[in-house]
Motif scaffolding. Structure first.
Motif, PDB file in Angstrom:
ATOM      1  N   LYS A   1      -3.342  66.342 -64.917  1.00  0.00           N
ATOM      2  CA  LYS A   1      -4.465  66.401 -63.967  1.00  0.00           C
ATOM      3  C   LYS A   1      -4.317  65.374 -62.869  1.00  0.00           C
ATOM      4  O   LYS A   1      -4.688  65.626 -61.711  1.00  0.00           O
TER       5      LYS A   1
ATOM      6  N   ALA B   1      -1.807  66.817 -60.481  1.00  0.00           N
ATOM      7  CA  ALA B   1      -2.390  67.948 -59.750  1.00  0.00           C
ATOM      8  C   ALA B   1      -3.397  67.458 -58.718  1.00  0.00           C
ATOM      9  O   ALA B   1      -3.454  67.967 -57.588  1.00  0.00           O
ATOM     10  N   THR B   2      -4.182  66.442 -59.093  1.00  0.00           N
ATOM     11  CA  THR B   2      -5.200  65.930 -58.178  1.00  0.00           C
ATOM     12  C   THR B   2      -4.566  65.257 -56.963  1.00  0.00           C
ATOM     13  O   THR B   2      -5.095  65.346 -55.843  1.00  0.00           O
TER      14      THR B   2
ATOM     15  N   LEU C   1      -3.905  67.950 -54.695  1.00  0.00           N
ATOM     16  CA  LEU C   1      -5.164  68.397 -54.069  1.00  0.00           C
ATOM     17  C   LEU C   1      -5.508  67.503 -52.887  1.00  0.00           C
ATOM     18  O   LEU C   1      -5.883  67.981 -51.814  1.00  0.00           O
TER      19      LEU C   1
ATOM     20  N   ASP D   1      -3.763  68.221 -49.917  1.00  0.00           N
ATOM     21  CA  ASP D   1      -4.046  69.574 -49.443  1.00  0.00           C
ATOM     22  C   ASP D   1      -2.845  70.508 -49.609  1.00  0.00           C
ATOM     23  O   ASP D   1      -2.594  71.375 -48.780  1.00  0.00           O
TER      24      ASP D   1
ATOM     25  N   VAL E   1      -1.568  73.830 -55.379  1.00  0.00           N
ATOM     26  CA  VAL E   1      -1.532  73.130 -56.664  1.00  0.00           C
ATOM     27  C   VAL E   1      -1.880  74.103 -57.780  1.00  0.00           C
ATOM     28  O   VAL E   1      -2.775  74.936 -57.627  1.00  0.00           O
ATOM     29  N   SER E   2      -1.175  74.004 -58.897  1.00  0.00           N
ATOM     30  CA  SER E   2      -1.675  74.676 -60.103  1.00  0.00           C
ATOM     31  C   SER E   2      -1.438  73.786 -61.317  1.00  0.00           C
ATOM     32  O   SER E   2      -0.483  73.006 -61.353  1.00  0.00           O
ATOM     33  N   TRP E   3      -2.334  73.887 -62.260  1.00  0.00           N
ATOM     34  CA  TRP E   3      -2.282  73.139 -63.525  1.00  0.00           C
ATOM     35  C   TRP E   3      -2.632  74.117 -64.624  1.00  0.00           C
ATOM     36  O   TRP E   3      -3.653  74.802 -64.531  1.00  0.00           O
ATOM     37  N   MET E   4      -1.760  74.226 -65.580  1.00  0.00           N
ATOM     38  CA  MET E   4      -1.980  75.226 -66.633  1.00  0.00           C
ATOM     39  C   MET E   4      -1.690  74.599 -67.994  1.00  0.00           C
ATOM     40  O   MET E   4      -0.584  74.131 -68.237  1.00  0.00           O
TER      41      MET E   4
ATOM     42  N   ILE F   1       1.581  79.540 -54.988  1.00  0.00           N
ATOM     43  CA  ILE F   1       2.273  79.402 -56.273  1.00  0.00           C
ATOM     44  C   ILE F   1       2.194  80.713 -57.048  1.00  0.00           C
ATOM     45  O   ILE F   1       1.122  81.303 -57.164  1.00  0.00           O
ATOM     46  N   GLY F   2       3.350  81.144 -57.528  1.00  0.00           N
ATOM     47  CA  GLY F   2       3.378  82.353 -58.354  1.00  0.00           C
ATOM     48  C   GLY F   2       2.810  82.056 -59.719  1.00  0.00           C
ATOM     49  O   GLY F   2       1.657  81.648 -59.848  1.00  0.00           O
ATOM     50  N   SER F   3       3.614  82.211 -60.741  1.00  0.00           N
ATOM     51  CA  SER F   3       3.122  81.927 -62.077  1.00  0.00           C
ATOM     52  C   SER F   3       2.879  80.432 -62.231  1.00  0.00           C
ATOM     53  O   SER F   3       3.744  79.624 -61.910  1.00  0.00           O
ATOM     54  N   PRO F   4       1.718  80.050 -62.713  1.00  0.00           N
ATOM     55  CA  PRO F   4       1.440  78.626 -62.934  1.00  0.00           C
ATOM     56  C   PRO F   4       2.151  78.086 -64.174  1.00  0.00           C
ATOM     57  O   PRO F   4       2.174  76.886 -64.395  1.00  0.00           O
ATOM     58  N   LEU F   5       2.718  79.012 -64.959  1.00  0.00           N
ATOM     59  CA  LEU F   5       3.438  78.582 -66.153  1.00  0.00           C
ATOM     60  C   LEU F   5       4.841  78.169 -65.724  1.00  0.00           C
ATOM     61  O   LEU F   5       5.625  78.992 -65.252  1.00  0.00           O
TER      62      LEU F   5
ATOM     63  N   LEU G   1     -10.616  70.720 -57.683  1.00  0.00           N
ATOM     64  CA  LEU G   1      -9.684  71.257 -58.670  1.00  0.00           C
ATOM     65  C   LEU G   1     -10.502  71.741 -59.851  1.00  0.00           C
ATOM     66  O   LEU G   1     -11.251  70.968 -60.446  1.00  0.00           O
TER      67      LEU G   1
ATOM     68  N   MET H   1      -6.119  78.015 -66.110  1.00  0.00           N
ATOM     69  CA  MET H   1      -5.426  77.198 -65.107  1.00  0.00           C
ATOM     70  C   MET H   1      -6.418  76.555 -64.136  1.00  0.00           C
ATOM     71  O   MET H   1      -7.525  77.037 -63.931  1.00  0.00           O
ATOM     72  N   MET H   2      -5.966  75.430 -63.573  1.00  0.00           N
ATOM     73  CA  MET H   2      -6.737  74.796 -62.502  1.00  0.00           C
ATOM     74  C   MET H   2      -6.006  75.008 -61.181  1.00  0.00           C
ATOM     75  O   MET H   2      -4.768  74.934 -61.133  1.00  0.00           O
ATOM     76  N   GLU H   3      -6.792  75.246 -60.140  1.00  0.00           N
ATOM     77  CA  GLU H   3      -6.267  75.329 -58.783  1.00  0.00           C
ATOM     78  C   GLU H   3      -7.331  74.761 -57.868  1.00  0.00           C
ATOM     79  O   GLU H   3      -8.508  74.714 -58.242  1.00  0.00           O
ATOM     80  N   PRO H   4      -6.946  74.399 -56.660  1.00  0.00           N
ATOM     81  CA  PRO H   4      -7.978  73.976 -55.709  1.00  0.00           C
ATOM     82  C   PRO H   4      -8.859  75.173 -55.350  1.00  0.00           C
ATOM     83  O   PRO H   4      -8.369  76.289 -55.207  1.00  0.00           O
TER      84      PRO H   4
ATOM     85  N   ARG I   1       0.789  87.352 -59.294  1.00  0.00           N
ATOM     86  CA  ARG I   1       1.331  86.047 -58.880  1.00  0.00           C
ATOM     87  C   ARG I   1       2.840  86.024 -59.118  1.00  0.00           C
ATOM     88  O   ARG I   1       3.615  85.559 -58.277  1.00  0.00           O
TER      89      ARG I   1
ATOM     90  N   SER J   1       6.154  86.090 -56.344  1.00  0.00           N
ATOM     91  CA  SER J   1       7.328  85.210 -56.400  1.00  0.00           C
ATOM     92  C   SER J   1       8.608  86.050 -56.382  1.00  0.00           C
ATOM     93  O   SER J   1       9.587  85.705 -55.703  1.00  0.00           O
TER      94      SER J   1
END
Lengths: 177, 356, 283
Positions: free
Chosen positions: A22, A25-26, A29, A32, A35-38, A61-65, B6, B176-179, B261, B265
Motif C-alpha cells: 500500500k 501504491a500510494t 497515487l 498521479d 496504480v494497481s494493488w492486488m 494497467i492490464g492485469s493487476p496480478l 486509492l 484490487m485497489m486503484e486510484p 484488462r 495488454s
C-alpha cells in the motif's frame, strides 16, 4: 518519468507485506501515475503466505496480478522460494536475510539482502522490516520521488505522529543499509 | 471534484452506492465480496442508513424486495453461490417492477467452486437470473473507477426503468485497489419520486400493491409485453461498450470486466508486433452492445473472445457477428486469471490463420 | 318512512380497511373472520393510512386485493424478511405479515425465526390449519401425528415425517419477541378473544413494545373433507390439545416496557451484554 514497476511483496501474514504494498501504491497515487494493488485473499491468508502485487505505470494497467515481477520484496523463505524464479531478467529482489537464510541469484536478477528485521530491532523499532526493505528498494530503483515516498508514509501510516516518525526512520535505515 | 483516492473495488462500489442515495443494504458474508458488507456496516450508521446482516442470501434479496417496494434505494451484494440463492428474489423484483441493485463479485464455479476471480456467471446474469420472462440490466466495470461510476449509475437506471440492475465484478476487481475519483453525493431530496411505492396511502390515494402474481394468463401476458417494451427502450438507449484500437483492426478481441484488462495488454503487445489488433469491451452485458460489434464488422477479419470461463459471452458475440466473420475463443476458468502472453499467442495464431 | 329511516342504526358494517370485494376463500374458511379482525383493528386504531401489509403464498395469497392498506405480495415464506425491510424503511409505519403454516413454519422458518430474534417491531398473524390449503391439502409442518393428507395418505408417520412444530413455543425460546398468543375463532367468545389479541399485537407495534405474534389455530373444511361445524369440532378435539390456547409470552404483563428490557433481564448474567457492568476479566 520512472519506468514501470511490477512488484510483488510477499511474507507471512502479520509481516506487513500488504501494508508495504500500500505504501508503494500510494506513492504512485501521489505522483498521479496509473496504480494497481492486488492482494492474495482467502484461506491462504490465514497463517500462510500473504502477498500482494503492485504496479506503477504510465499506461493503463492490464492485469493487476503481477506474474513476472521486475521487483520482489521477500520477507520470508517460502515467499522468496515461491517468487524468485518469476522475476524477469534485469529485475531486482530485496530480501530480509534475517528471515531468508537460503538465497539464490538467478541469472540476470540482482538480489540484495539486508537483515531488515534485525536492523529495525537494533534501532528500537521492531516490526518495521517491511518498511526497511521498501527503503532499500527505493534507494536501488528510485521507483518514485522522495517526496512521494514520504507523502505515502504520511497517508498510510500517518495516523499517529510517533508511528510515522518510526516509519520514516525505517526508510532511512533501509536506504543506508 | 472529489480528490483521487486509492480504494478497493469492493469499497468503491459501496461508497459510490451510498453517494447515489442508497441507505439500505442487506447482505450475507461471502468471499470475495465481504468488504462491501463490511464497508456498509461501518458507514451506514454514520448517515442514518441501515445495514442488516440477513440470515441468508434468500432473506437478503427479499429484504431488498421489501425495501424497494417501500420506496427506498436499496442494494445487496454477494458472490456467485450467493447469487444463485438470490435468483428467487430477483425474479420477484422483476415481476413486481421493483428497482434495486445487486452486486456479484464473481468467483469460480460451479458449486462452491473456488474463491478466485471468475466470469462464469455471465449466462446466469444475462440469460437467467431467475425464473420467468424477464431481463435485468447488467453492468461489467473493468476498473475500480468504473466500479464506482456504475455502482452510482445503476441506481438511476434501476429507478428509470423500474428494473433490477446487476454490477458484475469479479474477485480481482473487488479485491484490487486503484486510484478512483468518487462521484459527488446525490442529495436525498433529489431522488426520483416513486408514486407506486407501498409506503402507506394516508387515505390520499388508492392502495398500492407490489405484486408479481397474476392468475389470469392474459393479464400476465399483457404485463410481460409492457415490460418487454421497456426492455426494447433499454436495448435502444442503454448499450455501452468501449472500443479500443478498433478503427483499423483485423483481429478484434471481445472481453469484459477483469478479462478485458488482460485482453487490452495483449492487444498492445500484438500492436508492438505489427498485428492490427483491437478490443471491443462490452460494459453492458445486457443489453449486449451489438451496435459496437456491428461497427467493427466492416474491417474485422476475425474475432477472438477472451473470458474467464469456458466461453459464455462467446455465444452473444457469435449472435451479433451472425456468421460474417470467424469467432474464436480463449479462456481460463476455475479462478485462473489469463496471462497476457497466452492471449497474445492466441492472437498471433488467429492472425496467421486469417492471413492465409 | 323518513322518520323510520332516521331511527335505523348501523350496527354492523364492513370495516373500511377491508375492500368491498369477494374473497377467494372457501365457504366456512376462518380466513375471512381473521382478515376481518385485522381490518377492524386497522379501523379502530386509525392506522390504515400508514399500514403496509405483507401477504404470503398460500390461501391468503390474494389478501393484497382484500385489505385496503398498501400491500406487498411476498415470495413463499419470505414475508418476515420483506416486512423487516419495510419497517426499516418506514419505522413510523405499521407493518404486518399474514401467513399460513406452510409459508411461515416450513419454507419460511428461517425468516420467521430471525425476524423474531431480531425483535423486529412488526406484527405477525399466523394461521395454523395443519394443512397446505391452496395446493390442495398436503402435509404441513403443523399437521398432527396420524393426520391423513394428500402427501401423508397413511397418516403422518412421526417416525419418518417427524412431529409437528409448535411455533409459538419455539419462538418463545428467543429473546426477541414481546408478545406471543395462541387464539382460535370457532365461537363468538373466541372471536372476541382473538380480536383482543390481534389488536394488542398492533398496539404493541405502535407503542414500540416489539415483535408480536398471534397464532390462530384454524381449520380447512375443504381439504379436511368436513363441514365447517365438524371441522371446528375436529380442531377442538385434536388440535387444541396439541396447540393449547393462551398467552405464551407477554413482556408487558411481566412488568417490562418492551422486549428489549425483557431480553436484557434474561441475559443479566452475561457481562458483554451489559457494558455498564464492571467485569473482573478484561477491562
Amino acid at each position: 518519468m520512472a519506468k514501470e514497476l511490477s512488484c510483488v511483496v510477499a511474507g507471512f501474514g502479520g509481516q506487513g507485506s500488504l501494508f508495504a504494498g500500500k505504501v508503494i501504491a500510494t506513492a504512485g497515487l501521489i505522483e498521479d501515475r496509473e496504480v494497481s494493488w492486488m492482494p492474495s485473499y482467502g484461506p491462504e491468508m490465514r497463517g500462510g503466505t500473504a502477498n500482494c502485487s503492485v504496479t506503477l505505470s504510465d499506461a493503463p494497467i492490464g492485469s493487476p496480478l503481477v506474474t513476472r515481477p521486475n521487483a520482489l520484496i521477500a520477507l520470508n523463505q517460502p515467499s522468496f522460494d515461491k517468487f524468485i524464479d518469476a522475476v524477469v531478467p534485469g529485475g531486482i529482489v530485496v530480501v530480509d536475510t534475517a528471515m531468508v537464510p537460503q538465497i539464490t541469484e538467478p541469472e540476470g536478477v540482482r538480489v540484495i539482502g539486508i537483515p531488515a528485521t534485525k536492523i529495525c530491532e537494533e534501532a528500537g523499532t521492531p516490526g518495521l522490516g517491511n518498511i526497511v526493505l521498501i527503503g532499500k528498494l527505493w534507494a536501488e530503483t528510485g521507483f518514485c520521488t522522495e517526496e512521494a515516498l514520504d507523502g505515502a508514509l504520511a497517508k498510510v501510516a500517518g495516523k499517529k505522529p510517533e508511528k510515522l516518525e518510526q516509519n520514516r526512520q525505517a526508510i532511512k535505515l533501509g536506504v543506508n543499509a | 471534484m472529489s480528490e483521487k483516492v486509492l480504494m478497493k473495488g469492493n469499497e468503491a462500489m459501496a461508497e459510490s452506492a451510498m453517494r447515489a442515495g442508497c441507505r439500505f443494504f442487506f447482505g450475507y458474508p461471502i468471499t470475495p465480496q465481504t468488504e462491501v458488507a463490511a464497508y456498509m456496516a461501518k458507514m451506514m450508521p454514520k448517515v442514518g442508513g441501515t445495514y442488516l446482516q440477513a440470515e441468508s442470501e434468500v432473506a437478503a434479496i427479499n429484504m431488498v424486495y421489501g425495501a424497494s417496494a417501500a420506496g427506498a434505494r436499496v442494494m445487496t451484494s454477494s458472490s456467485s453461490p450467493g447469487i444463485s440463492l438470490k435468483s428467487e428474489g430477483i425474479s420477484y423484483m422483476a415481476g413486481a417492477d421493483l428497482p434495486g441493485v445487486i452486486i456479484n463479485v464473481q468467483r469460480g464455479g460451479p458449486g462452491l467452486g473456488s474463491i478466485q476471480p471468475s466470469q462464469a456467471d455471465y449466462w446466469q446474469a444475462t440469460k437467467a437470473t431467475g425464473h420467468g420472462d424477464f431481463h435485468i440490466v447488467v453492468y461489467a466495470p473493468s476498473t475500480v473507477q468504473e466500479m464506482a461510476d456504475y455502482a452510482f449509475k445503476a441506481f438511476d437506471t434501476a429507478d428509470k426503468y423500474r428494473v433490477p440492475v446487476m454490477i458484475m465484478a469479479d474477485g480481482m476487481l473487488g479485491q484490487m485497489m486503484e486510484p478512483v475519483v468518487l462521484p459527488e453525493a446525490r442529495a436525498l431530496e433529489d431522488l426520483p419520486e416513486k408514486p407506486w411505492a407501498t409506503n402507506g396511502h394516508g387515505h390520499k390515494r388508492p392502495h398500492n400493491v407490489a405484486n408479481s402474481l397474476y392468475l389470469t394468463a392474459e393479464d400476465l401476458e399483457d404485463l410481460v409485453r409492457e415490460r418487454y417494451e421497456r426492455y426494447d427502450a433499454i436495448i435502444e438507449g442503454e448499450q455501452e461498450a468501449e472500443s479500443y484500437l478498433t478503427d483499423d483492426a483485423d483481429i478484434v478481441l471481445t472481453a469484459f470486466g477483469g478479462a478485458a484488462r488482460v485482453a487490452r495488454s495483449a492487444v498492445n503487445a500484438a500492436r508492438e508486433r505489427g498485428i492490427k489488433a483491437g478490443l471491443v469491451r462490452p460494459i453492458t452485458l445486457w443489453p449486449f452492445p451489438t451496435d459496437a460489434i456491428e461497427a467493427v464488422l466492416p474491417q474485422a477479419k476475425a474475432f477472438l473472445d477472451v473470458e474467464m470461463n469456458m466461453g459464455q459471452m462467446l455465444e452473444d458475440v457469435r449472435l451479433a457477428v451472425a456468421g460474417r466473420a470467424p469467432v474464436e475463443f480463449f479462456g481460463r476458468t476455475g479462478g485462473v486469471i489469463p496471462n497476457p502472453d497466452e492471449v497474445l499467442a492466441a492472437i498471433v495464431a488467429l492472425n496467421e490463420k486469417v492471413g492465409e | 318512512m323518513a322518520d323510520n329511516e332516521k331511527d335505523l342504526k348501523v350496527v354492523f358494517e364492513r370495516p373500511h380497511a377491508l375492500l368491498p370485494v369477494v374473497t377467494n376463500f372457501c365457504p366456512g374458511c376462518p380466513h375471512g373472520i381473521v382478515e376481518r379482525l385485522v381490518a377492524e383493528t386497522m379501523d379502530e386504531l386509525d392506522i390504515e393510512g400508514e399500514t403496509i401489509g405483507v401477504a404470503p403464498v398460500g390461501c391468503s395469497v390474494i389478501s393484497y386485493d382484500f385489505f385496503g392498506c398498501d400491500m406487498i405480495e411476498a415470495a413463499h415464506g419470505r414475508a418476515p424478511a420483506v416486512a423487516t425491510a419495510v419497517k426499516r424503511v418506514h419505522p413510523d409505519g405499521v407493518v404486518f405479515a399474514y401467513q399460513g403454516d406452510g409459508d411461515l413454519a416450513s419454507i419460511g422458518m428461517a425468516e420467521t425465526v430471525h425476524a423474531a430474534t431480531r425483535g423486529e417491531n412488526i406484527t405477525v398473524i399466523f394461521i395454523n390449519n395443519a394443512i397446505y390449503g391452496m395446493t390442495g391439502g398436503q402435509m404441513a409442518p403443523t399437521s398432527l401425528p396420524n393426520q391423513v393428507t394428500q402427501t401423508s395418505p397413511y397418516g403422518r408417520d412421526v417416525a419418518t415425517a417427524g412431529n409437528p412444530i409448535r411455533v409459538s413455543e419455539l419462538l418463545n425460546a428467543l429473546d426477541g419477541p414481546a408478545y406471543i398468543e395462541r387464539v382460535c375463532v370457532d365461537t363468538p367468545k373466541n372471536v372476541r378473544k382473538a380480536k383482543k389479541a390481534i389488536k394488542k399485537a398492533f398496539q404493541n407495534q405502535l407503542d414500540g413494545v416489539g415483535y408480536s405474534f398471534i397464532e390462530v389455530v384454524s381449520t380447512c373444511p375443504t381439504n379436511w373433507g368436513m363441514t365447517p361445524q365438524d371441522a371446528f369440532a375436529w380442531m377442538r378435539e385434536n388440535m387444541l390439545p396439541y396447540y393449547p390456547l393462551g398467552v405464551v409470552r407477554d413482556v408487558t404483563a411481566d412488568g417490562f416496557a418492551n422486549a428489549a428490557e425483557a431480553a436484557a433481564a434474561r441475559n443479566a448474567a452475561c457481562p458483554i451484554a451489559h457494558p455498564e457492568l464492571k467485569t473482573e476479566g478484561g477491562n
